[in-house]
Design an enzyme around this catalytic site. Structure first.
Site, PDB file in Angstrom:
ATOM      1  CB  SER A  87      -8.138   3.065   3.063  1.00  9.91           C
ATOM      2  OG  SER A  87      -7.415   2.384   4.024  1.00  9.91           O
ATOM      3  CB  SER A 131      -8.149  -0.096   6.360  1.00 11.37           C
ATOM      4  OG  SER A 131      -8.337   1.292   5.820  1.00 11.37           O
ATOM      5  CE  LYS A 164      -4.002   1.783   2.858  1.00 14.79           C
ATOM      6  NZ  LYS A 164      -5.029   1.188   4.055  1.00 14.79           N
TER       7      LYS A 164
END
Ligand code: GLN
Length: 457
Positions: A139, A163, A64
């Site tokens: 996310s 997330s 990420k």
């Protein structure tokens, strides 16, 4: 479906080239913000020459874009960090590299990990891997999608309120959020320091066990880390599972309730004891979360002043204008909303009424969980109240967006390990996950149990 072990017989160069080729072919999903091709190929050659060896030798992965990693900027999907080149790597990335794994790119996310759909990325949303008209979840949407599309066998995410688990559910992969403190957060852009944890997305539980075992352990650079206690294991005998009734109300999508109930039947058929349990405070956990997390966010984001990191506003006349414009141009609306809510709940007149009260309620929530775990090995809930929703559907309504986190935030507030298991699909073919929650430090037992029961990948 290439798993880690499927790829272990290829050369590292082959694996890296295949992964990068596939990433480029799937560019339309916008799951990656950058591809670290040059560095990945150099590292592949180092593995193939025998210079680098290890348990993940030659295995490509994605991080990420809130993890600091070499080879591309670390943007956290926000303009303020657009050109920020990491001066160091996150401990989790260093540990994976030390075992020969190769990072091939950086995944899209909601800016600073604020969100549940990846639509808050300053660089545009990521599309769902199964239905591109739907959101990827968030996310860590990009990380979930690259795993679901088989670009890489594993990807890293961060989980502050769900997330990792919610996008795992939306894209039909496993998503693991470990116990708070199991994996170092050093070198990852902080969101809310009392709930942030680092974990992974995989297609199999075995792969998750391997990745988590490499990342786990004490890190002197993160004072919240625990000494390594994670040892992969096998399930033994039968277990007692509590199904949290507050997470299966009529507000929850019918298809989600159906898949969860089917999973309960599956557990019963395997001989486990499954009982309905009550966690009355769960219904207040979103309220606690959306006070405590913005409070911590407002503090953690204070450092982005346009001077110390990243992008600086141009043509400014005063220092106040420099700070103001850099922050205004560099943060997305959701970042600003959280900074304002956080500053408000921490301000002297409201601290007791909001922040302190939320922290007290959090302690009671922890006690309710601990009490239930005296009787049950695991708790089961849906991962999210709905399957992936449509692009744009919740953007204008932050409360609606926040509701998507209702089932995942309790494990963050309590620091407990939790995972999303792909368990079924909706009538229109969208993946649906169920969530297992375990007592703190029972991560390995939770994974062993999930491995024995299985999912639908
Ligand atoms: N969707 C949640 C939020 O917006 C979770 C975010 C996260 O875990 N990073 O806060």
């Amino acid at each position: 479906m290439p798993t880690i072990s499927d790829l272990q017989s290829n050369t590292a160069r082959q694996n890296v080239e295949d992964a990068i080729k596939k990433a480029k072919e799937n560019d339309d999903y916008h799951a990656l913000l950058s591809i670290t091709e040059k560095r990945a190929l150099e590292r592949a050659d180092a593995v193939d020459s025998g210079e680098v060896t290890g348990r993940l030798a030659g295995i490509p992965f994605v991080v990420k874009d809130n993890y600091l990693a070499y080879g591309a900027p670390t943007t956290a999907a926000a303009r303020i960090l657009e050109n920020f080149n990491a001066p160091l790597q996150a401990t989790a990335v260093e540990k994976l590299e030390a075992e020969g794994a190769i990072c091939i790119g950086k995944a899209n996310l909601d800016a600073f990990a604020h969100g549940g759909s990846t639509e808050n990325s300053a660089f545009g949303p990521t599309k769902n891997a199964i239905d591109p008209t739907k959101v990827a979840g968030g996310s860590s949407g990009g990380s979930a999608v690259v795993t679901a599309l088989d670009i890489v066998p594993f990807a890293l995410g961060s989980d502050t309120g769900g997330s990792i688990r919610q996008p795992a559910s939306f894209n039909g992969v496993y998503g693991i959020k470990p116990t708070y403190g199991m994996v170092s957060r050093y070198g990852v852009v902080a969101m809310a320091s009392s709930t942030d944890v680092m974990g992974c997305f995989t297609k199999t539980v075995e792969d998750a066990e391997l990745v988590m075992s490499v990342m786990a352990g004490r890190d002197e650079k993160d004072m919240t880390t625990l000494a390594d206690y994670f040892h992969s294991t096998e399930a033994e005998g039968t277990y007692k599972i509590g199904v949290v009734k507050e997470t299966l109300t009529n507000d929850v999508d019918e298809s989600v309730r159906k898949v969860t109930n089917e999973y309960v039947q599956k557990l019963k058929q395997a001989g486990h004891t499954v009982e309905e349990v009550s966690l009355p405070l769960v219904k207040f956990s979103l309220a606690m979360y959306y006070i405590i997390v913005p409070a911590e966010v407002s503090s953690n984001l204070a450092r982005y002043d346009g001077v110390r990191f990243g992008r600086r506003a141009e043509n400014v006349k005063t220092l106040a204008e420099l700070y103001g414009r850099s922050r205004d141009e560099g943060f997305v609306t959701e970042n600003k909303r959280r900074i304002m809510i956080g500053s408000y709940v921490l301000s002297s007149g409201y601290f007791d009424a909001y922040y302190l009260k939320a922290q007290k309620a959090r302690t009671l929530l922890i006690q309710q969980f601990d009490e239930l775990f005296k009787q049950y090995d695991f708790l089961l809930t849906p991962t999210a109240p709905t399957p992936a929703f449509g692009m744009g559907e919740n953007v204008e309504d932050p409360i609606k967006m926040y509701l998507s986190d209702a089932m995942t935030v309790p494990a963050n507030l309590t620091g407990m390990p939790a995972m999303s298991i792909p368990a079924g699909v909706s009538p229109d073919g969208l993946p649906i996950g169920v969530q297992l929650v375990a007592p703190r430090k029972d991560d390995a037992k939770m994974l062993a149990f999930a491995k024995s029961v299985g999912g639908v990948v």
